[in-house]
Design an enzyme around this catalytic site. Structure first.
Site, PDB file in Angstrom:
ATOM      1  N   ILE A  52     -72.432  14.697  -0.520  1.00  0.00           N
ATOM      2  CA  ILE A  52     -72.679  14.460   0.899  1.00  0.00           C
ATOM      3  C   ILE A  52     -73.673  15.476   1.451  1.00  0.00           C
ATOM      4  O   ILE A  52     -74.631  15.126   2.163  1.00  0.00           O
ATOM      5  CB  ILE A  52     -71.356  14.500   1.691  1.00  0.00           C
ATOM      6  CG1 ILE A  52     -70.467  13.323   1.281  1.00  0.00           C
ATOM      7  CG2 ILE A  52     -71.615  14.469   3.197  1.00  0.00           C
ATOM      8  CD1 ILE A  52     -69.066  13.364   1.857  1.00  0.00           C
ATOM      9  N   ASP A  83     -73.302  27.240  -1.276  1.00  0.00           N
ATOM     10  CA  ASP A  83     -72.329  26.613  -2.159  1.00  0.00           C
ATOM     11  C   ASP A  83     -71.909  27.648  -3.195  1.00  0.00           C
ATOM     12  O   ASP A  83     -72.733  28.456  -3.643  1.00  0.00           O
ATOM     13  CB  ASP A  83     -72.924  25.374  -2.841  1.00  0.00           C
ATOM     14  CG  ASP A  83     -71.851  24.444  -3.386  1.00  0.00           C
ATOM     15  OD1 ASP A  83     -71.749  23.308  -2.895  1.00  0.00           O
ATOM     16  OD2 ASP A  83     -71.121  24.847  -4.320  1.00  0.00           O
ATOM     17  N   ASP A  94     -63.413  15.392  12.437  1.00  0.00           N
ATOM     18  CA  ASP A  94     -62.910  14.105  11.937  1.00  0.00           C
ATOM     19  C   ASP A  94     -61.638  14.276  11.120  1.00  0.00           C
ATOM     20  O   ASP A  94     -60.949  13.306  10.828  1.00  0.00           O
ATOM     21  CB  ASP A  94     -63.990  13.435  11.085  1.00  0.00           C
ATOM     22  CG  ASP A  94     -63.600  12.036  10.615  1.00  0.00           C
ATOM     23  OD1 ASP A  94     -63.246  11.206  11.472  1.00  0.00           O
ATOM     24  OD2 ASP A  94     -63.638  11.792   9.398  1.00  0.00           O
ATOM     25  N   GLU A 143     -52.281  15.095  10.105  1.00  0.00           N
ATOM     26  CA  GLU A 143     -52.758  13.811  10.627  1.00  0.00           C
ATOM     27  C   GLU A 143     -51.608  12.819  10.690  1.00  0.00           C
ATOM     28  O   GLU A 143     -50.743  12.815   9.802  1.00  0.00           O
ATOM     29  CB  GLU A 143     -53.885  13.267   9.740  1.00  0.00           C
ATOM     30  CG  GLU A 143     -55.104  14.185   9.729  1.00  0.00           C
ATOM     31  CD  GLU A 143     -56.219  13.683   8.814  1.00  0.00           C
ATOM     32  OE1 GLU A 143     -56.037  12.624   8.165  1.00  0.00           O
ATOM     33  OE2 GLU A 143     -57.275  14.347   8.755  1.00  0.00           O
ATOM     34  N   HIS A 185     -60.260  10.609  11.263  1.00  0.00           N
ATOM     35  CA  HIS A 185     -60.540  10.628   9.821  1.00  0.00           C
ATOM     36  C   HIS A 185     -61.226   9.326   9.383  1.00  0.00           C
ATOM     37  O   HIS A 185     -60.768   8.627   8.479  1.00  0.00           O
ATOM     38  CB  HIS A 185     -59.257  10.844   9.012  1.00  0.00           C
ATOM     39  CG  HIS A 185     -59.521  11.408   7.650  1.00  0.00           C
ATOM     40  ND1 HIS A 185     -58.644  12.229   7.006  1.00  0.00           N
ATOM     41  CD2 HIS A 185     -60.586  11.275   6.808  1.00  0.00           C
ATOM     42  CE1 HIS A 185     -59.131  12.566   5.811  1.00  0.00           C
ATOM     43  NE2 HIS A 185     -60.310  11.991   5.667  1.00  0.00           N
ATOM     44  N   ILE A 186     -62.342   9.046  10.030  1.00  0.00           N
ATOM     45  CA  ILE A 186     -63.064   7.791   9.765  1.00  0.00           C
ATOM     46  C   ILE A 186     -64.469   8.043   9.231  1.00  0.00           C
ATOM     47  O   ILE A 186     -65.313   7.152   9.254  1.00  0.00           O
ATOM     48  CB  ILE A 186     -63.143   6.914  11.040  1.00  0.00           C
ATOM     49  CG1 ILE A 186     -63.793   7.705  12.187  1.00  0.00           C
ATOM     50  CG2 ILE A 186     -61.768   6.389  11.425  1.00  0.00           C
ATOM     51  CD1 ILE A 186     -64.137   6.859  13.395  1.00  0.00           C
ATOM     52  N   GLY A 187     -64.724   9.264   8.749  1.00  0.00           N
ATOM     53  CA  GLY A 187     -66.057   9.565   8.237  1.00  0.00           C
ATOM     54  C   GLY A 187     -66.534   8.561   7.204  1.00  0.00           C
ATOM     55  O   GLY A 187     -67.692   8.152   7.195  1.00  0.00           O
ATOM     56  N   GLY A 188     -65.635   8.151   6.332  1.00  0.00           N
ATOM     57  CA  GLY A 188     -65.991   7.170   5.302  1.00  0.00           C
ATOM     58  C   GLY A 188     -65.515   5.777   5.609  1.00  0.00           C
ATOM     59  O   GLY A 188     -65.562   4.895   4.750  1.00  0.00           O
TER      60      GLY A 188
END
Length: 630
Positions: free
Chosen positions: A383, A402, A485, A490, A513-516
């Site tokens: 991503i 990273d 998100d 949750e 939690h709708i990123g995907g």
């Protein structure tokens, strides 16, 4: 192969997934003004004939009258039906080849379209008993051979009487006419075939309900393409997994159950006891306790990117393969990050809220372009790298950090530390995994390193951000805009209220939690994960597994495949080969891969072997799981 058993198989909705006349209707009535009405009538008449509410001859005559078929319709019909052979029949071609002398297709359908389909599977032309069309000089169907017993009531019964088969007879079919054979005393058993359709009036009369040909072959100890009937593979899919995943797994012959939400640990402990395949998304926690109750579990499919909700160490120890979807929703998450970045830089969230209250606040105060701004990425995986490319195309300067060495794409600059990237960025976007060491990765200290007025986005994992610290920095203005998100806790389902200290804060976008969660991403995931599950069950391939050593295996041909999962200790491969050598078994292919916990050995052997060999292989010390593919 000599056998004192005969298998009588129906064609429509058994050998093929559909009624041939329904498929013919799509062709012969293509341009008819009453096409849909006629198709509906044909389907109704078909069912009436199948369940015995009208005579078969009446059903046949009425349907042909509505269809008005001709010779020109047969080639496209045959092509269409070849694509619609039942999945379990496709899987078991060797059965038809091995028992060709003993298999009969007896159908009230028509030879003209049945023969080209079934002979491709090795069924002999003389063993196909069906009606035949009568054509006029122009090639139009004007009727059928009325002397053929299959054109009348009890036609299959009469045809079996004439055959006078010298042995046991087993009938496989979906209709009432198939049951009549058993009722007349001409068959030992009637198996109601339900892979494609279920007729209640027929099911109640069956000796056995067989959801697939696999089940029939398994029950009768006949040669099968697999070592178990696929309908005995119980699949449990939770959290509204995309319907395409359900379709793919059911098409394989698996017994699929779905549930719309996550389950608690205790609920899952109870439900998982007879489950072979578990499918989840991000909310379901597959704990060690759950896995200890999963005695039949072979594989877990995570229909998402992350797998931190699964106890991978326990899954591996118990020989359970785990697959996820590391790429399938990447684009969806990236697009949301870009959209939120722009919305927050322009303060659109608060301005829109004011508009809904009737407040006209036309001002450029606090609104900025993203062009020329520095985007700081924490995490530069699938991503992060794609977001990097798109951000550069918008004119942004990209910095990233990273813990692993990653190749920079475009003009992105790698930072040496988390502090270095946080100190420079105008927009910070988090894209790290859910490992325990990332808990509260961003807390008071890290917020202190950030610029005043920074935009902060988290579309990765809820527990990596100290939510109370985030709230305080929003209220002080240190964080000028925020999009979250994912959350430390949750709701289990849409019925539960969402609670968070971030509710009601200025210029803050909260999403569930709708990123995907786009239709495209969920469909991609719904295709990708079942593909990995099916491949593992059918071939043993573990490509992209997050719990098993990764092996991509060739297709099995003319051999048995022995799959041996064991604790990673010395000498297991030698023991396997010693048993095979002692029994004179030739190895035609062998593959071994290990990780720190387990060894995974795939051995392809000749068809001939003593069943005691399997027992010996199962009893090798340190064996976790063992299975055979045919």
């Amino acid at each position: 192969m000599k056998l004192n058993k005969y298998f009588v198989i129906d064609f429509d909705s058994t050998f093929t997934k559909v009624e041939a006349f329904d498929a013919l209707a799509d062709i012969s009535l293509k341009d008819h003004p009453d096409r849909e009405q006629r198709k509906k009538q044909i389907a109704e008449i078909t069912n009436m004939g199948m369940d015995g509410s009208i005579s078969f001859r009446e059903s046949l005559e009425r349907r042909l009258n509505l269809l008005s078929p001709s010779k020109s319709h047969l080639p496209p019909l045959i092509s269409s039906l070849k694509e619609m052979v039942s999945e379990s029949f496709k899987r078991n071609r060797t059965f038809f080849a091995d028992y060709a002398d003993n298999i009969y297709i007896i159908s009230n359908g028509f030879r003209e379209f049945i023969e080209p389909i079934v002979t491709e599977y090795g069924i002999k032309s003389e063993n196909i008993l069906a009606n035949e069309f009568r054509f006029d000089d122009a090639g139009h169907v004007v009727g059928f051979d009325t002397e053929n017993p299959l054109s009348a009531n009890n036609g299959k019964v009469e045809q079996l009487r004439r055959l006078n088969l010298p042995g046991d007879v087993y009938v496989i079919g979906d209709g009432y006419t198939d049951y009549e054979i058993k009722h007349a005393g001409l068959a030992n058993k009637f198996y109601a075939f339900t892979e494609n359709v279920e007729r209640e009036s027929v099911l109640s009369k069956a000796d056995h309900i067989t959801p697939s040909l696999d089940e029939f072959l398994y029950l009768n100890k006949l040669n099968t393409a697999i070592s178990y009937p696929k309908n005995r593979i119980n699949v449990l899919l939770l959290e509204n997994v995309h319907p395409i995943a359900v379709s793919i797994l059911r098409a394989e012959g698996f017994n699929v159950e779905t549930y719309h939400a996550a389950m608690t640990e205790d609920e899952l402990c109870e439900r998982i006891k007879n489950v072979s395949v578990l499918g989840i998304r991000s909310k379901t926690q597959v704990t060690a306790k759950v896995l200890e109750n999963a005695n039949r579990l072979m594989v877990i499919g995570a229909f998402c990117i992350g797998t931190n909700q699964i106890d991978l160490a326990t899954a591996t120890r118990k020989g359970i393969a785990v697959f996820n979807a590391p790429f399938s929703n990447t684009r969806s998450v990236v697009e949301l990050a870009v959209a939120e970045m722009i919305m927050l830089m322009r303060n659109i969230v608060d301005k829109s809220a004011k508009m809904h209250k009737g407040v006209w606040d036309k001002s450029a105060k606090g609104s900025f372009e993203v062009r020329g701004k520095k985007l700081g990425l924490v995490g530069y995986g699938n991503i992060g790298t794609q977001l990097s490319v798109i951000a550069e195309s918008l004119g942004m300067k990209v910095l990233y950090y990273d813990t692993e060495e990653k190749l920079s794409l475009g003009n992105a600059v790698k930072c040496k530390s988390l502090k270095e990237v946080l100190e420079q960025a105008d927009v910070i976007s988090l894209h790290v995994d859910g490992r325990k060491s990332n808990h509260n990765l961003i807390g008071p200290r890290e917020f202190g390193w950030m610029k005043h007025g920074v935009i902060f986005i988290n579309l990765s994992r809820g527990h990596i951000v100290d939510i109370q610290a985030l709230r305080e920095n929003i209220l002080t203005g240190k964080i000028a805009g925020c999009a979250i998100d994912v959350f430390p806790y949750e709701p289990v389902s849409n019925d539960e209220e969402f609670q968070s200290p971030l509710r009601g804060l200025p210029n803050t976008i909260l999403s569930p939690h709708i990123g995907g969660s786009t239709l495209e991403a969920q469909e991609n995931i719904g295709t990708f994960v079942p593909g990995k599950i099916v491949d593992y069950i059918n071939t043993g391939s573990t490509s992209n597994s997050v719990s098993f050593p990764n092996l991509t295996l060739p297709l099995l041909s003319d051999a048995h495949r022995l799959i041996h999962i064991h604790n990673n200790v010395p000498g297991i491969l030698a023991k396997i080969n010693h048993i095979l050598a002692d029994n004179g078994i030739n190895i035609v292919g062998q593959y071994l891969k290990t990780n720190e916990s387990i060894g995974y050995v795939i051995t392809d052997i000749n068809k001939k072997y003593d069943k005691d060999v399997i027992k010996q292989l199962r009893e090798i010390d340190q064996t976790i799981k063992f299975r055979v593919l045919y």
